[in-house]
Enzyme design. Structure first.
Site, PDB file in Angstrom:
ATOM      1  N   GLU A  70       0.866  -1.191   0.000  1.00 58.25           N
ATOM      2  CA  GLU A  70       0.000   0.000   0.000  1.00 58.25           C
ATOM      3  C   GLU A  70       0.894   1.229   0.000  1.00 58.25           C
ATOM      4  O   GLU A  70       2.101   1.128   0.261  1.00 58.25           O
ATOM      5  CB  GLU A  70      -0.881  -0.005   1.265  1.00 58.25           C
ATOM      6  N   PRO A  71       0.290   2.412  -0.234  1.00 63.31           N
ATOM      7  CA  PRO A  71       1.118   3.625  -0.243  1.00 63.31           C
ATOM      8  C   PRO A  71       1.953   3.768   1.038  1.00 63.31           C
ATOM      9  O   PRO A  71       3.107   4.168   0.997  1.00 63.31           O
ATOM     10  CB  PRO A  71       0.092   4.750  -0.367  1.00 63.31           C
ATOM     11  N   PHE A  94       1.828  -0.466  -6.378  1.00 65.65           N
ATOM     12  CA  PHE A  94       2.933  -1.224  -7.004  1.00 65.65           C
ATOM     13  C   PHE A  94       2.508  -2.659  -7.322  1.00 65.65           C
ATOM     14  O   PHE A  94       3.236  -3.607  -7.035  1.00 65.65           O
ATOM     15  CB  PHE A  94       4.175  -1.247  -6.100  1.00 65.65           C
ATOM     16  N   GLU A 139       9.270  -7.570  -3.954  1.00 61.46           N
ATOM     17  CA  GLU A 139       9.077  -8.816  -3.168  1.00 61.46           C
ATOM     18  C   GLU A 139       9.952  -8.831  -1.916  1.00 61.46           C
ATOM     19  O   GLU A 139      10.476  -9.871  -1.515  1.00 61.46           O
ATOM     20  CB  GLU A 139       9.238 -10.053  -4.050  1.00 61.46           C
TER      21      GLU A 139
END
Ligand code: COS
Length: 387
Positions: free
Chosen positions: A127-128, A156, A362
């Site tokens: 998340e942001p 993203f 990741e």
């Protein structure tokens, strides 16, 4: 212990290599420029079985192991890292999580067509304001009768726009990891839309997007696993995903290395090939050594996962080392090409840009080191037994 690939593993590697060099290689630079999603190539990959490699045959997959998958993924990344990252998220995290945690109905509806390459999966955790710390997520899923109502923004997300299904990780209650759950989201759901699409430095043909949820009502039957399983699903998915990213990094590094050897043999300065200089020879030797070390860490991680053991430490080691290595090797490849390496006439500048994200997504390599150290300090290198 044998370092020799089996006949079948060599065949899979060869098939993926031929596809990659014949189909992906010639168009990768153009895709990098236009940012065009490789839809046709993915269709072709579905026909070759590359999009359901580890899915069992019962659900239309190939029933192979992580090792075979890793070999194929490296070959795809050799020619096109954008296509490889789509393949990685789809196979490692999405297929893997749905096969492990999905109901029979969910497997019929999603896993089968995904294994055949009919549509591609995405995974929405970040998340942001919550990247390295997924527990800090604010995207909520509130129960309302036989539905959950989702609100929040994911950021993203690889294949966020072009996916057929997204595994969404959201908070169903405020309690730590046990308050996090997973859902299967499709683009036809009201209150769900794709937000901004990132303009990135590399891997440009893979779309990376925001996903916006505004009172999006998701049927309870679309929950993956049980309520509260979401953090475990995300973390175990990321273990598999990190072996994928390590394999992708290896593929990019192999391509940069081959280009470097080819170029340095041809390039003449001071009246002879630049390979006559010890400085160049040492660079080639160091690149080759690092690539070999990464390869062995990846094989070990894949093998640990295929034995059904906890592979968190091995996956993080492989991801961390291979991506650092790819960043270094692609940088050295530019150095070896001199001024030409900095131009778009040679592919190494694309490899350098494509490799740059591998130490970040990741889980940053700082997070990988935390995973490695935490596991060793808590449970020893083998880690604790997982469900
Ligand atoms: N597989 C299964 N379960 C796991 C796991 C894994 N790999 N890693 C942790 N867990 C479980 C733990 O067993 C623990 O469960 P219990 O509380 O029942 O024991 C729980 O999850 C919490 O684990 P931990 O305390 O280690 O979690 P932390 O919040 O301290 O965070 C890190 C651990 C930082 C390692 C984790 O948040 C992480 O990986 N962050 C990076 C996320 C990421 O990769 N983001 C990139 C976006 S995805 S492209």
């Amino acid at each position: 212990m044998s370092f020799q690939l089996t006949k079948e593993q060599k065949m899979i590697q060869k098939m993926a290599r031929e596809f990659s060099r014949k189909v992906l290689a010639d168009t990768a630079a153009e895709r990098d420029k236009t940012h065009e999603y490789p839809a046709e190539n993915l269709k072709h990959m579905g026909e070759l079985g590359l999009l359901g490699m580890m899915v069992s045959e019962k659900y239309g997959g190939e029933g192979m192991g992580t090792l075979e998958y890793s070999l194929a993924l490296s070959e795809v990344a050799y020619s096109c890292a954008s296509t490889a990252v789509i393949m990685s998220v789809h196979n490692s995290i999405c297929n893997g999580s749905i096969e492990k945690f999905g109901t029979e109905e969910q497997k019929e509806e999603f896993l089968k067509p995904m294994a055949e390459g009919k549509f591609i999966g995405a995974f929405a955790l970040s998340e942001p304001e919550a990247g390295s710390d997924p527990q800090g997520m604010t995207c909520t899923a509130e129960k309302d009768g036989d539905h959950y109502v989702i609100n929040g923004t994911k950021r993203f997300i690889t294949t966020g726009k072009n996916s057929g299904v997204t595994i969404l990780i959201a908070r169903t209650s405020p309690e730590g990891t046990s308050g996090i759950s997973a859902f299967l989201i499709t683009h036809d759901m009201e209150g769900f839309e794709v937000g901004r699409i990132e303009d990135k430095m590399g891997q440009c043909a893979s779309d990376t997007t925001d996903l916006l949820f505004d009172n999006c009502r998701v049927p309870a039957s679309r929950m993956l696993g049980k309520e509260g399983d979401g953090f475990y699903i995300a973390m175990s998915g990321l273990d598999a995903g990190r072996i994928g990213i390590a394999s992708l990094s290896l593929g990019i590094a192999n391509a940069a290395f081959d280009e470097s050897v080819k170029y340095s043999k041809q390039r003449k300065q001071f009246g002879s090939s630049i390979t006559d200089n010890q400085g160049i020879r040492w660079m080639i030797a160091d690149m080759a050594m690092e690539i070999e070390a990464a390869k062995l860490l990846i094989l070990n991680a894949a093998n640990t996962k295929d034995r059904g053991e906890n592979c968190s430490v091995q996956a993080s080691m492989a991801k961390c080392y291979a991506s650092d290595m790819a960043q270094n090797v692609t940088g050295q490849a530019i150095q070896l090409h001199g001024g030409y390496g900095y131009t778009k006439e040679y592919p190494v500048e694309r490899f350098y840009r494509d490799a740059r994200i591998t130490t970040i997504y990741e889980g940053t390599n700082q997070i990988q080191r935390i995973v490695i150290a935490n596991n060793i300090l808590k449970n020893g290198k083998k880690g604790k037994k997982r469900k």
